[in-house]
Design an enzyme around this catalytic site. Structure first.
Site, PDB file in Angstrom:
ATOM      1  N   CYS A   1     -30.662  46.783  31.231  1.00  0.00           N
ATOM      2  CA  CYS A   1     -29.506  46.010  31.732  1.00  0.00           C
ATOM      3  C   CYS A   1     -28.199  46.782  31.580  1.00  0.00           C
ATOM      4  O   CYS A   1     -27.137  46.195  31.349  1.00  0.00           O
ATOM      5  CB  CYS A   1     -29.407  44.649  31.038  1.00  0.00           C
ATOM      6  SG  CYS A   1     -30.785  43.546  31.404  1.00  0.00           S
TER       7      CYS A   1
ATOM      8  N   HIS B   1     -23.524  45.863  28.814  1.00  0.00           N
ATOM      9  CA  HIS B   1     -24.670  45.116  29.329  1.00  0.00           C
ATOM     10  C   HIS B   1     -24.227  44.363  30.573  1.00  0.00           C
ATOM     11  O   HIS B   1     -23.069  43.954  30.684  1.00  0.00           O
ATOM     12  CB  HIS B   1     -25.140  44.137  28.248  1.00  0.00           C
ATOM     13  CG  HIS B   1     -26.438  43.470  28.520  1.00  0.00           C
ATOM     14  ND1 HIS B   1     -26.567  42.418  29.402  1.00  0.00           N
ATOM     15  CD2 HIS B   1     -27.684  43.675  28.003  1.00  0.00           C
ATOM     16  CE1 HIS B   1     -27.814  42.010  29.418  1.00  0.00           C
ATOM     17  NE2 HIS B   1     -28.528  42.758  28.589  1.00  0.00           N
TER      18      HIS B   1
ATOM     19  N   LYS C   1     -32.557  37.352  19.395  1.00  0.00           N
ATOM     20  CA  LYS C   1     -32.479  38.711  18.852  1.00  0.00           C
ATOM     21  C   LYS C   1     -32.306  38.709  17.335  1.00  0.00           C
ATOM     22  O   LYS C   1     -32.244  39.768  16.716  1.00  0.00           O
ATOM     23  CB  LYS C   1     -31.324  39.476  19.500  1.00  0.00           C
ATOM     24  CG  LYS C   1     -31.474  39.685  21.007  1.00  0.00           C
ATOM     25  CD  LYS C   1     -30.317  40.486  21.572  1.00  0.00           C
ATOM     26  CE  LYS C   1     -30.307  40.491  23.098  1.00  0.00           C
ATOM     27  NZ  LYS C   1     -31.459  41.184  23.682  1.00  0.00           N
TER      28      LYS C   1
ATOM     29  N   GLN D   1     -26.115  42.840  19.476  1.00  0.00           N
ATOM     30  CA  GLN D   1     -26.814  43.881  18.738  1.00  0.00           C
ATOM     31  C   GLN D   1     -26.190  44.133  17.371  1.00  0.00           C
ATOM     32  O   GLN D   1     -26.610  45.057  16.662  1.00  0.00           O
ATOM     33  CB  GLN D   1     -26.825  45.183  19.553  1.00  0.00           C
ATOM     34  CG  GLN D   1     -27.475  45.076  20.909  1.00  0.00           C
ATOM     35  CD  GLN D   1     -28.961  44.786  20.845  1.00  0.00           C
ATOM     36  OE1 GLN D   1     -29.609  44.982  19.827  1.00  0.00           O
ATOM     37  NE2 GLN D   1     -29.518  44.295  21.956  1.00  0.00           N
TER      38      GLN D   1
ATOM     39  N   ASP E   1     -19.130  41.231  22.625  1.00  0.00           N
ATOM     40  CA  ASP E   1     -20.559  40.962  22.770  1.00  0.00           C
ATOM     41  C   ASP E   1     -21.229  41.517  21.519  1.00  0.00           C
ATOM     42  O   ASP E   1     -21.387  42.732  21.365  1.00  0.00           O
ATOM     43  CB  ASP E   1     -21.084  41.642  24.031  1.00  0.00           C
ATOM     44  CG  ASP E   1     -22.601  41.587  24.152  1.00  0.00           C
ATOM     45  OD1 ASP E   1     -23.247  41.000  23.269  1.00  0.00           O
ATOM     46  OD2 ASP E   1     -23.129  42.150  25.118  1.00  0.00           O
TER      47      ASP E   1
END
Length: 422
Positions: free
Chosen positions: A370, A128, A231, A208, A205
């Site tokens: 992104c 991302h 999220k 998700q 990261d």
């Protein structure tokens, strides 16, 4: 949890989400844009009103009752987030506005101060922008070198190539836990272990991952990990950074101002211990409390149950999409993926698909998500993406596939200069 219970997970939870109970263009809303932002349950929304009606005051600074209430609620939310990812101590958990700010915090506080010319940062082509742009700045300002892990033929993280990039010059590996475009779940345990063998730090990261599966920072042994509240059924404007305490204590403050100090003199200041050293000024108190409520909500459902249910959904979605002529699905097939699928359809632009679907009440994402470098790597300008969460259903997938097939028929008719059938 039995399969029957899993299949009823959406039925059990859906009534908690008032936004989903509406029509768009005369059709029941089907929300398949969860990788961009999730919807918020009533319990989370009520926590916002509860704070402002019962405990609205600044945290840490007052001795009056309202301030004590606000501080307790704020720090309780920190504890909930720390427990969610199995952090060893609450002070390892720093509230940020979002995951992007968390990555920038590490880039500026650690990257700008620790890296030297010739040091190497390993990223991936699937990152991302939030986990790419800050490291470009760090490399430009420190003389560090960026290296990138490519994809396998299955469009997954190339572990073998990654191993070949590692050396005693590697100082940082920064990668996504789950790709927001490919949907692949990266082999983060092996990534971290290999990096630590060379003495490198690892930043994950996990935007998700944290909302969809159990994440344990102690088992993983990552050095930093970040997630974004919006999220995971929480509010916008709230995220968090986990860091190993010894690392966080070595890092200088990211922002200066109130709350992050011990003593201030005219010519110098001394700084508070973690986590407050990195939380300058009045924090997003209400948003943090809402994030804590979102964690409660997810924990009450069980992240194991959420993961199992989403695996059922994405397997169904994948098979039904795969049957559409001319479709290209990005990333590996289930079960080697999370609950999202990005795709292209012949000569039909993803924005056109998304517009037709919206007219039928179906919300998907269209664009580069992104991840522009990844799209260039895959030689596609943009993609459509359907992303699922535990309140989605197989019936919604069937409706999505039916409208998608109608859209394909419509656009192919236009390309053949035939009268439109929609």
């Amino acid at each position: 949890m039995t399969v029957t219970t899993l299949r009823n997970l959406a039925a059990i939870t859906r009534g908690d989400f008032p936004l989903l109970d509406q029509e768009i263009h005369g059709h029941p809303l089907i929300y398949f844009d969860n990788a961009a932002t999730s919807q918020k349950p009533r319990q989370v929304l009520q926590s916002l009103q509860g704070y402002y009606e019962y405990a609205n005051a600044n945290v840490h600074r007052g001795v009056h009752t309202l301030s004590n209430r606000a501080t307790e609620a704020y720090e309780t939310a920190r504890n909930k987030c720390a427990e969610l990812i199995h952090a060893p101590q609450d002070e390892c958990l720093i509230f940020t506005r979002n995951a992007s700010e968390a990555i920038n915090l590490v880039a500026y506080s650690w990257g700008m101060t620790q890296l030297q010319p010739g040091d190497e940062i390993i990223l991936t082509v699937m990152e991302h922008h939030s986990n790419l742009v800050p490291w470009q700045w760090v490399a430009q300002r420190t003389g560090a070198i960026l290296k990138f892990v490519p994809l396998t033929t299955q469009e997954t993280f190339d572990l073998q190539h990654y191993q070949s990039l590692l050396s005693n010059r590697t100082k940082l590996v920064a990668c996504s836990y789950v790709s927001n475009t490919l949907g692949c779940v990266n082999p983060v345990a092996e990534i971290i272990q290999s990096a630590h063998h060379w003495g490198a730090k690892v930043l994950l990261d996990a935007c998700q991952a944290v909302p969809h599966m159990v994440v344990d920072v102690q088992v993983l042994d990552c050095d930093w990990l970040m997630a974004s509240g919006h999220k995971m059924c929480g509010p916008t404007g709230a995220g968090f950074l986990y860091g190993k305490p010894e690392l966080l204590r070595q890092m200088p403050p990211f922002l200066g101002g109130g709350e992050m100090i011990v003593d201030v003199f005219l010519d110098h200041s001394t700084y508070a211990d973690i986590p407050h050293k990195f939380e300058a000024g009045t924090p997003a108190i209400a948003e943090a409390i809402m994030l804590g409520a979102a964690v409660d909500y997810l924990q009450n459902i069980s992240l194991d149950a959420i993961h199992e249910y989403e695996q059922e959904l994405v397997a169904d979605l994948w098979q039904k999409l795969k049957a559409i002529p001319g479709i290209r699905l990005l990333g590996p097939p289930p079960p080697e993926r999370a609950g999202l699928v990005a795709f292209t359809l012949a000569d039909i632009h993803p924005h056109d698909l998304a517009t037709i679907l919206d007219q039928a009440g179906i919300a998907i994402r269209a664009g580069h998500h992104c991840t522009q470098p990844l799209h260039r790597y895959l030689q596609v300008q943009s993609t459509a993406r359907a992303s699922l969460y535990f309140y989605n259903t197989v019936a919604e997938i069937d409706r999505f596939i039916a409208v998608l097939n109608e859209a394909v028929e419509f656009f192919h008719g236009v390309l053949r200069d035939e009268p439109p059938s929609l």
